[in-house]
Design a protein around this motif. Structure first.
Motif, PDB file in Angstrom:
ATOM      1  N   GLY A 186       0.816  -1.210   0.000  1.00 48.55           N
ATOM      2  CA  GLY A 186       0.000   0.000   0.000  1.00 48.55           C
ATOM      3  C   GLY A 186       0.847   1.258   0.000  1.00 48.55           C
ATOM      4  O   GLY A 186       0.525   2.250  -0.662  1.00 48.55           O
ATOM      5  N   LEU A 187       1.960   1.212   0.718  1.00 46.87           N
ATOM      6  CA  LEU A 187       2.871   2.353   0.756  1.00 46.87           C
ATOM      7  C   LEU A 187       3.462   2.618  -0.629  1.00 46.87           C
ATOM      8  O   LEU A 187       3.591   3.773  -1.055  1.00 46.87           O
ATOM      9  CB  LEU A 187       3.980   2.093   1.769  1.00 46.87           C
ATOM     10  N   ALA A 188       3.801   1.556  -1.353  1.00 46.49           N
ATOM     11  CA  ALA A 188       4.328   1.715  -2.712  1.00 46.49           C
ATOM     12  C   ALA A 188       3.305   2.403  -3.615  1.00 46.49           C
ATOM     13  O   ALA A 188       3.642   3.316  -4.382  1.00 46.49           O
ATOM     14  CB  ALA A 188       4.702   0.352  -3.292  1.00 46.49           C
ATOM     15  N   PHE A 189       2.036   1.979  -3.516  1.00 50.48           N
ATOM     16  CA  PHE A 189       0.987   2.585  -4.336  1.00 50.48           C
ATOM     17  C   PHE A 189       0.828   4.070  -4.008  1.00 50.48           C
ATOM     18  O   PHE A 189       0.714   4.913  -4.908  1.00 50.48           O
ATOM     19  CB  PHE A 189      -0.355   1.887  -4.098  1.00 50.48           C
ATOM     20  N   GLN A 190       0.824   4.394  -2.702  1.00 49.18           N
ATOM     21  CA  GLN A 190       0.585   5.779  -2.310  1.00 49.18           C
ATOM     22  C   GLN A 190       1.743   6.684  -2.700  1.00 49.18           C
ATOM     23  O   GLN A 190       1.536   7.826  -3.122  1.00 49.18           O
ATOM     24  CB  GLN A 190       0.323   5.869  -0.809  1.00 49.18           C
ATOM     25  N   LEU A 191       2.972   6.190  -2.578  1.00 51.15           N
ATOM     26  CA  LEU A 191       4.117   6.992  -3.024  1.00 51.15           C
ATOM     27  C   LEU A 191       4.032   7.261  -4.526  1.00 51.15           C
ATOM     28  O   LEU A 191       4.361   8.355  -4.988  1.00 51.15           O
ATOM     29  CB  LEU A 191       5.425   6.273  -2.687  1.00 51.15           C
ATOM     30  N   THR A 192       3.592   6.264  -5.274  1.00 47.90           N
ATOM     31  CA  THR A 192       3.422   6.451  -6.718  1.00 47.90           C
ATOM     32  C   THR A 192       2.389   7.543  -6.994  1.00 47.90           C
ATOM     33  O   THR A 192       2.592   8.419  -7.847  1.00 47.90           O
ATOM     34  CB  THR A 192       3.000   5.134  -7.382  1.00 47.90           C
ATOM     35  N   ASN A 193       1.276   7.505  -6.251  1.00 48.16           N
ATOM     36  CA  ASN A 193       0.249   8.539  -6.413  1.00 48.16           C
ATOM     37  C   ASN A 193       0.780   9.919  -6.062  1.00 48.16           C
ATOM     38  O   ASN A 193       0.481  10.914  -6.738  1.00 48.16           O
ATOM     39  CB  ASN A 193      -0.962   8.217  -5.525  1.00 48.16           C
ATOM     40  N   ILE A 194       1.561   9.999  -4.981  1.00 46.02           N
ATOM     41  CA  ILE A 194       2.095  11.289  -4.547  1.00 46.02           C
ATOM     42  C   ILE A 194       3.019  11.873  -5.607  1.00 46.02           C
ATOM     43  O   ILE A 194       2.954  13.075  -5.920  1.00 46.02           O
ATOM     44  CB  ILE A 194       2.831  11.132  -3.196  1.00 46.02           C
ATOM     45  N   ILE A 195       3.871  11.026  -6.178  1.00 44.86           N
ATOM     46  CA  ILE A 195       4.780  11.493  -7.236  1.00 44.86           C
ATOM     47  C   ILE A 195       3.982  11.968  -8.448  1.00 44.86           C
ATOM     48  O   ILE A 195       4.213  13.055  -8.983  1.00 44.86           O
ATOM     49  CB  ILE A 195       5.748  10.360  -7.646  1.00 44.86           C
ATOM     50  N   ARG A 196       3.017  11.171  -8.865  1.00 44.55           N
ATOM     51  CA  ARG A 196       2.213  11.516 -10.048  1.00 44.55           C
ATOM     52  C   ARG A 196       1.422  12.804  -9.855  1.00 44.55           C
ATOM     53  O   ARG A 196       1.267  13.609 -10.787  1.00 44.55           O
ATOM     54  CB  ARG A 196       1.252  10.367 -10.354  1.00 44.55           C
ATOM     55  N   ASP A 197       0.909  13.022  -8.634  1.00 33.16           N
ATOM     56  CA  ASP A 197      -0.050  14.099  -8.393  1.00 33.16           C
ATOM     57  C   ASP A 197       0.551  15.340  -7.738  1.00 33.16           C
ATOM     58  O   ASP A 197      -0.182  16.159  -7.184  1.00 33.16           O
ATOM     59  CB  ASP A 197      -1.191  13.575  -7.509  1.00 33.16           C
ATOM     60  N   VAL A 198       1.886  15.482  -7.791  1.00 31.13           N
ATOM     61  CA  VAL A 198       2.531  16.631  -7.132  1.00 31.13           C
ATOM     62  C   VAL A 198       1.888  17.951  -7.571  1.00 31.13           C
ATOM     63  O   VAL A 198       1.544  18.801  -6.738  1.00 31.13           O
ATOM     64  CB  VAL A 198       4.047  16.653  -7.434  1.00 31.13           C
TER      65      VAL A 198
END
Length: 312
Positions: A186-198
């Motif tokens: 779940g942490l991997a998914f959320q970090l990916t979202n954070i990077i994408r949605d900066v």
């Protein structure tokens, strides 16, 4: 023990149908993974997603003040608690979610934590933090919510790792080791979202990149409000991506811990998100000149491989 919950079969069927429609319309990545699950598990994950979607919609409603959003979130969670205790409800999301919770013995505390994670977006900084980042005061229009990566992980746990824990209850697992792996996934998914949605998050006044990480690369939150230079932000986003890649390893390990009929869905989900991260990397972490996403054909190729796993 949950109190008996007995909506009419037709009412429950309609409730799951509503949740499925919400998921199909909004879950651009999750829904593809759900397609390779057995029907009952697919419907239950749609119920969980619809509950999370309602929480997010309340927390992000621009027509409401922060106080009004907190009030609505509290009321929504209270409605869930009353439904769990056996009080009648005509809300289709709650009908389906409580049925799902009973069917798969999902701890009630996990659902509460999902809502609490959403509520963290309404705060000025880390929950219970005695030292909120100074940048939250010095950068008008932006709130740097987390001072350190460890602070950020608390948020990621609530909004993403908890989702992983709920999912594995529906997928089915026996070894407790699956729980830590689900949290990391779940942490991997959320970090990916954070990077994408900066860029998108900054437009909403939110900066999830930790203050210490920004400072490490000589960056400021204020740069996100104008026209950020992708080259300047590239090293920082690459570092966050490397962190995400480490956690994606847990997704590979987790697959062997869940029930066989759920393994293709987990494989599809992990590979869709990991492919998204690599697509961002291929673009040199330029998430500022356009939102990066997988095309339908890219998702369908991954889904096709998932279906092959299901039938072999």
């Amino acid at each position: 023990m949950l109190a008996p919950w007995s909506p009419a079969p037709a009412q429950l069927t309609m409730a799951y149908s509503v949740c499925r429609g919400i998921t199909r319309a909004n879950a651009k990545n999750f829904y593809y993974a759900f397609l390779v699950l057995p029907k009952r598990k697919r419907e239950s994950l749609c119920a969980v997603y619809a509950f999370m979607r309602r929480c997010d919609d309340i927390a992000d409603d621009p027509s409401l003040s922060k106080e009004e959003r907190r009030y609505k979130l509290d009321a929504w969670l209270d409605a869930l608690h009353r439904a769990q205790q056996g009080e009648p409800s005509d809300d289709p999301i709650l009908l389906a979610l409580v049925d799902t919770q009973r069917r798969y013995t999902i701890p009630a505390g996990l659902l509460d934590e999902l809502a609490m994670g959403t509520a963290m977006d309404l705060e000025a900084g880390p929950e219970n933090s005695e030292n909120p980042p100074a940048a939250a005061v010095s950068t008008p229009g932006l709130t740097i919510r987390y001072q350190t990566f460890d602070d950020l992980k608390v948020y990621c746990y609530r909004v993403a790792s908890v989702v992983g824990l709920v999912c594995i209850h529906i997928f089915g697992y026996r070894d407790p080791a699956a729980e830590s792996l689900a949290e990391q996934c779940g942490l991997a998914f959320q970090l990916t979202n954070i990077i994408r949605d900066v860029k998108e998050d900054a437009a909403m006044g939110r900066v999830y990149l930790p203050q210490e990480d920004l400072a490490k690369f000589g960056l400021s939150a204020a740069e996100l409000l104008s026209s950020p230079d992708p080259v300047r932000f590239r090293p920082l986003l690459a570092m966050e991506a490397d962190r995400a890649r480490e956690y994606y390893q847990a997704g590979e390990e987790l697959n062997s811990y869940v029930s066989e009929d759920s393994q293709p869905a987990l494989w599809v989900l992990v590979n869709i998100y990991r492919k998204l991260l690599e697509k961002i990397a291929e673009r040199q972490y330029d998430v500022f000149t356009g939102k990066v996403s997988l095309t339908v054909s890219e998702k369908l190729r991954i889904l096709g491989k998932g279906f092959l796993q299901r039938i072999t």
